[in-house]
Motif scaffolding. Structure first.
Motif, PDB file in Angstrom:
ATOM      1  N   SER A 145       0.849  -1.194   0.000  1.00 27.31           N
ATOM      2  CA  SER A 145       0.000   0.000   0.000  1.00 27.31           C
ATOM      3  C   SER A 145       0.885   1.244   0.000  1.00 27.31           C
ATOM      4  O   SER A 145       2.058   1.197   0.401  1.00 27.31           O
ATOM      5  N   ARG A 146       0.334   2.368  -0.483  1.00 28.96           N
ATOM      6  CA  ARG A 146       1.117   3.606  -0.588  1.00 28.96           C
ATOM      7  C   ARG A 146       0.378   4.747   0.086  1.00 28.96           C
ATOM      8  O   ARG A 146      -0.857   4.830   0.037  1.00 28.96           O
ATOM      9  N   ALA A 147       1.153   5.668   0.730  1.00 29.77           N
ATOM     10  CA  ALA A 147       0.572   6.830   1.404  1.00 29.77           C
ATOM     11  C   ALA A 147       1.608   7.942   1.442  1.00 29.77           C
ATOM     12  O   ALA A 147       2.795   7.738   1.141  1.00 29.77           O
ATOM     13  N   ASP A 148       1.156   9.138   1.818  1.00 32.78           N
ATOM     14  CA  ASP A 148       2.076  10.262   1.958  1.00 32.78           C
ATOM     15  C   ASP A 148       2.947  10.080   3.198  1.00 32.78           C
ATOM     16  O   ASP A 148       2.522   9.506   4.207  1.00 32.78           O
ATOM     17  N   THR A 244       8.505  -0.621   5.749  1.00 31.99           N
ATOM     18  CA  THR A 244       8.069   0.648   5.156  1.00 31.99           C
ATOM     19  C   THR A 244       9.266   1.301   4.477  1.00 31.99           C
ATOM     20  O   THR A 244      10.325   1.452   5.097  1.00 31.99           O
ATOM     21  N   ALA A 280       6.673   9.490  -1.138  1.00 31.83           N
ATOM     22  CA  ALA A 280       5.618   8.595  -0.645  1.00 31.83           C
ATOM     23  C   ALA A 280       6.256   7.546   0.267  1.00 31.83           C
ATOM     24  O   ALA A 280       7.472   7.264   0.206  1.00 31.83           O
ATOM     25  N   THR A 283       4.163   0.794   2.212  1.00 32.69           N
ATOM     26  CA  THR A 283       4.094  -0.174   3.312  1.00 32.69           C
ATOM     27  C   THR A 283       3.925  -1.568   2.719  1.00 32.69           C
ATOM     28  O   THR A 283       2.991  -1.802   1.927  1.00 32.69           O
TER      29      THR A 283
END
Length: 319
Positions: A145-148, A244, A280, A283
């Motif tokens: 998964s990807r996030a800021d 991460t 970014a 995870t």
């Protein structure tokens, strides 16, 4: 005719004779011994004789009790011993009291007795170990998964098992968790690395090596050119783990490929920015048999500038 002699006469008078007889009678009534002891002396004598009789009675009673004990002991010793029940298989029972072993090894056996026959000992049964339980197959899983990236990342908390940071003080400045598990590996990669401090996110830690503590740094490392980038690895231990990666691009499209070295699922994540920089956090949740390596390849897939479109790398944490 002759004259008869006259009868003798007693010169004493009848009164005198009577008095003498009474005197003789009184004389006979007195004993020849002296008078008996007083009453107190006679009572003491009787008490002493009674004590001697009691002592004689006690001694006689004790002697009689000892005689009874002796007779009982002789009767017990002389009575025949209880006969043992016959042994299985028709063997005769042993009669009489057991005799002490002879100190001479070659002493003759007791007449009429035979050595007790014993059945042969059974052969030992070989011990069979229970079968070992079959090893439980470890499932192989891989999700991404990807996030800021947060404004500030505390690597000590994010990487409780292990962590690494790149670019502190230059391209070759690499800091990792002191006494970490060592499950994170930097395998190099194509292209030349450079360092820069233009990242918008800050990183800190308090358990690093060789730099133990940093409050805030925006530094990182990057590689220019299509096909160039970083090669990383995470060693699995059979349990579910979470890694991460904190990365970015500058006027380029970066491609992150993830796969297990022993086969299994694979994943790909792309990050693109045509005009400026972008970052970014990716995870990765995975599980694989112990010793299996999860391989990460972060490379420049396409550039949007003739100068230096690049992929950047700041940190990686494992928990």
């Amino acid at each position: 005719m002759a004259e008869e002699p006259a009868a003798p006469t007693d010169a004493r008078s009848p009164r005198t004779r009577g008095t003498r007889r009474r005197g003789s009678a009184r004389h006979r009534s007195r004993p020849d011994q002296p008078a008996g002891p007083p009453l107190a002396t006679r009572a003491a004598g009787r008490s002493a004789r009674a004590g001697r009789r009691r002592r004689y009675a006690m001694e006689a009673l004790a002697a009689f009790a000892g005689l009874l004990a002796l007779v009982a002991f002789v009767g017990w010793w002389s009575e025949p011993a209880r006969q043992e029940p016959p042994q299985p298989g028709g063997l005769p029972a042993v009669v009489g009291r057991p005799s002490l072993p002879s100190p001479v090894p070659t002493a003759l056996a007791v007449p009429g007795l035979r050595p007790r026959e014993r059945p042969p000992s059974p052969s030992p049964t070989p011990s069979v170990s229970p079968p070992s339980p079959a090893p439980v197959a470890v499932p192989t899983t891989l999700t991404v998964s990807r996030a800021d990236i947060p404004e500030t990342v505390h690597l000590t908390e994010a990487g409780r098992r292990d962590w690494m940071h790149w670019g502190l003080g230059g391209a070759e400045g690499t800091v990792r968790k002191r006494e970490g598990t060592g499950e994170l590996r930097d395998l190099g990669g194509p292209g030349d690395r450079s360092g820069w401090d233009g990242n918008q996110e800050l990183f800190r830690w308090r358990d690093g090596a060789p730099v133990r503590s940093v409050e805030a740094t925006s530094e990182g490392a990057y590689v220019c050119g299509t096909g160039n980038g970083f090669q990383l690895a995470v060693t699995a231990d059979g349990r579910p783990r979470t890694a991460t990666v904190y990365l970015g691009v500058w006027m380029a499209r970066g491609r992150l490929d993830l796969r297990l070295a022993e086969g299994g699922p694979s994943r790909t994540v792309r990050l693109e920015e045509r005009h400026t920089s972008r970052s970014a956090q990716v995870t990765i949740r995975f599980q694989a048999p112990e010793g299996t390596r999860l391989l990460l390849s972060w490379t420049v897939e396409e550039t949007f500038t003739p100068h230096c479109g690049f992929v950047g790398l700041q940190a990686m944490a494992l928990r």
